[in-house]
Enzyme design. Structure first.
Site, PDB file in Angstrom:
ATOM      1  N   HIS A 158      40.170  23.038  40.102  1.00  0.00           N
ATOM      2  CA  HIS A 158      41.842  23.859  38.629  1.00  0.00           C
ATOM      3  C   HIS A 158      41.262  23.933  37.701  1.00  0.00           C
ATOM      4  CE1 HIS A 158      43.181  23.853  42.415  1.00  0.00           C
ATOM      5  NE2 HIS A 158      43.817  22.263  42.542  1.00  0.00           N
ATOM      6  N   LEU A 199      47.874  45.747  29.823  1.00  0.00           N
ATOM      7  CA  LEU A 199      47.837  44.450  31.535  1.00  0.00           C
ATOM      8  C   LEU A 199      48.827  43.891  31.894  1.00  0.00           C
ATOM      9  CD1 LEU A 199      45.444  44.234  33.580  1.00  0.00           C
ATOM     10  CD2 LEU A 199      44.645  42.431  32.598  1.00  0.00           C
ATOM     11  N   ARG A 220      50.445  19.828  49.459  1.00  0.00           N
ATOM     12  CA  ARG A 220      49.461  18.832  48.768  1.00  0.00           C
ATOM     13  C   ARG A 220      49.714  17.232  48.011  1.00  0.00           C
ATOM     14  NH1 ARG A 220      44.612  22.805  46.741  1.00  0.00           N
ATOM     15  NH2 ARG A 220      44.952  24.715  48.174  1.00  0.00           N
ATOM     16  N   TRP A 249      53.042  22.778  47.776  1.00  0.00           N
ATOM     17  CA  TRP A 249      53.932  21.301  47.173  1.00  0.00           C
ATOM     18  C   TRP A 249      53.944  20.277  48.007  1.00  0.00           C
ATOM     19  CZ3 TRP A 249      56.656  21.173  43.164  1.00  0.00           C
ATOM     20  CH2 TRP A 249      57.273  22.595  42.210  1.00  0.00           C
ATOM     21  N   ASP A 266      40.456  31.078  45.652  1.00  0.00           N
ATOM     22  CA  ASP A 266      40.424  29.945  46.664  1.00  0.00           C
ATOM     23  C   ASP A 266      39.153  29.641  46.580  1.00  0.00           C
ATOM     24  OD1 ASP A 266      40.960  28.259  48.245  1.00  0.00           O
ATOM     25  OD2 ASP A 266      40.272  30.600  50.338  1.00  0.00           O
TER      26      ASP A 266
HETATM   27  C1  FPP Z   1      42.909  27.387  45.168  1.00  0.00           C
HETATM   28  O1  FPP Z   1      42.046  26.422  45.462  1.00  0.00           O
HETATM   29  C2  FPP Z   1      43.423  27.496  44.845  1.00  0.00           C
HETATM   30  C3  FPP Z   1      44.534  26.735  43.923  1.00  0.00           C
HETATM   31  C4  FPP Z   1      45.873  26.580  44.866  1.00  0.00           C
HETATM   32  C5  FPP Z   1      45.057  27.151  42.612  1.00  0.00           C
HETATM   33  C6  FPP Z   1      44.435  28.026  41.693  1.00  0.00           C
HETATM   34  C7  FPP Z   1      45.450  27.697  40.702  1.00  0.00           C
HETATM   35  C8  FPP Z   1      44.115  27.510  39.580  1.00  0.00           C
HETATM   36  C9  FPP Z   1      43.639  29.120  39.173  1.00  0.00           C
HETATM   37  C10 FPP Z   1      45.169  27.315  38.286  1.00  0.00           C
HETATM   38  C11 FPP Z   1      45.115  28.524  36.781  1.00  0.00           C
HETATM   39  C12 FPP Z   1      46.845  29.232  37.171  1.00  0.00           C
HETATM   40  C13 FPP Z   1      47.284  29.338  35.648  1.00  0.00           C
HETATM   41  C14 FPP Z   1      48.238  30.605  36.540  1.00  0.00           C
HETATM   42  C15 FPP Z   1      47.103  28.752  34.533  1.00  0.00           C
HETATM   43  P1  FPP Z   1      41.546  25.231  46.948  1.00  0.00           P
HETATM   44  O2  FPP Z   1      42.022  24.147  45.419  1.00  0.00           O
HETATM   45  O3  FPP Z   1      42.584  25.538  47.889  1.00  0.00           O
HETATM   46  O4  FPP Z   1      40.299  25.177  47.192  1.00  0.00           O
HETATM   47  P2  FPP Z   1      39.830  24.713  48.231  1.00  0.00           P
HETATM   48  O5  FPP Z   1      40.040  25.572  49.695  1.00  0.00           O
HETATM   49  O6  FPP Z   1      37.969  24.927  48.270  1.00  0.00           O
HETATM   50  O7  FPP Z   1      40.541  22.846  48.569  1.00  0.00           O
END
Ligand code: FPP
Length: 248
Positions: free
Chosen positions: A39, A133, A73, A71, A22
């Site tokens: 991201h 892993l 978002r 979805w 997160d």
């Molecule tokens: C949460 O941060 C993160 C996500 C919902 C997406 C996580 C995805 C990745 C790191 C992409 C990589 C994944 C793969 C499988 C290659 P947030 O957007 O909720 O952050 P915030 O709470 O600060 O808004």
């Protein structure tokens, strides 16, 4: 660090670490960047953490990459995340094989684009014999959805009422064959489970850090593992030492 300057290997390593990655959005906002830049940075960090987990001897790593609720978002962000995952899976396949990492997918695959479905299935197939892993990617995953899916499948298979046990339910989850997580890490400080591994987390240890996911590097992981090593896991029982004290 030891006196020779060598980092000592962590002890009492959890077999299975799960991570709620997160804080990508807030990481980006703090830098005046668009959320997708967060991201992308989060994806770079994932490479570091996969390597660190393999080096530290963790056997299963489960990451929450996209929930059944994500979805909702904005369209741009959802499309961007789909593109990132498509690119990453393709680009990192060689590296995953070199690192002896086996990829598995948790969640509903059939709601993803045909192209992404193909890439995921291809990567899962190409890494299936890797042993160092297991990397479970929870993508279009929700804990409640997983449990509903498991019960529907049990009904379809004609499982009898008295055969429904916790072990049987576990066998029908997306995580079948993976031990429950020993340690769940959540970055960026929120204190909630967010529909992640809600069945499997029954006796997991939690570690929450205010650090945003893109900044949660090898040293932060090491801190989490060290803290885990000192936890007293009782699984609802009492510690053996306490039992002896009260029964002398
Ligand atoms: C949460 O941060 C993160 C996500 C919902 C997406 C996580 C995805 C990745 C790191 C992409 C990589 C994944 C793969 C499988 C290659 P947030 O957007 O909720 O952050 P915030 O709470 O600060 O808004």
């Amino acid at each position: 660090m030891s006196i020779t300057g060598q980092t000592t290997p962590p002890r009492n390593i959890p077999q299975h670490v799960a991570i709620i990655m997160d804080g990508n959005g807030r990481w980006a906002k703090k830098r005046g960047l668009p959320r997708l830049a967060g991201h992308k940075a989060g994806t770079e960090n994932l490479r570091r953490i996969i390597k660190a987990c393999a080096d530290f001897g963790v056997k299963y790593l489960t990451i929450y990459a996209f929930s059944t609720e994500n979805w909702g978002r904005p369209r741009d962000e959802v499309d961007g995340l789909m593109r990132i995952v498509e690119d990453v899976i393709e680009r990192e396949l060689i590296e995953l094989n070199e690192q002896d990492v086996q990829l598995r997918h948790l969640g509903k695959l059939d709601q993803l684009s045909p192209n992404l479905q193909r890439k995921v299935l291809y990567a899962v197939e190409k890494t299936r014999n890797n042993k160092r892993l297991v990397l479970n990617i929870a993508f279009n995953y929700g804990g409640r959805d997983e449990i509903v899916h498991a019960f529907r499948q049990m009904l379809l298979d004609g499982v009898k009422e008295d055969e429904v046990t916790p072990e049987m339910v576990s066998r029908y989850l997306y995580t079948a064959g993976t031990p429950d997580p020993d340690l769940i890490i959540r970055t960026s400080g929120e204190l909630r489970i967010s529909n992640f591994l809600i069945w499997q987390a029954a006796y997991s240890e939690w570690y929450v850090t205010p650090t945003y996911w893109p900044d949660f590097g090898r040293e932060e992981l090491r801190k989490a593992l060290d803290e885990y090593a000192n936890r007293d896991r009782r699984y609802g029982k009492v510690a053996a030492s306490e039992y002896e004290e009260t029964h002398v």
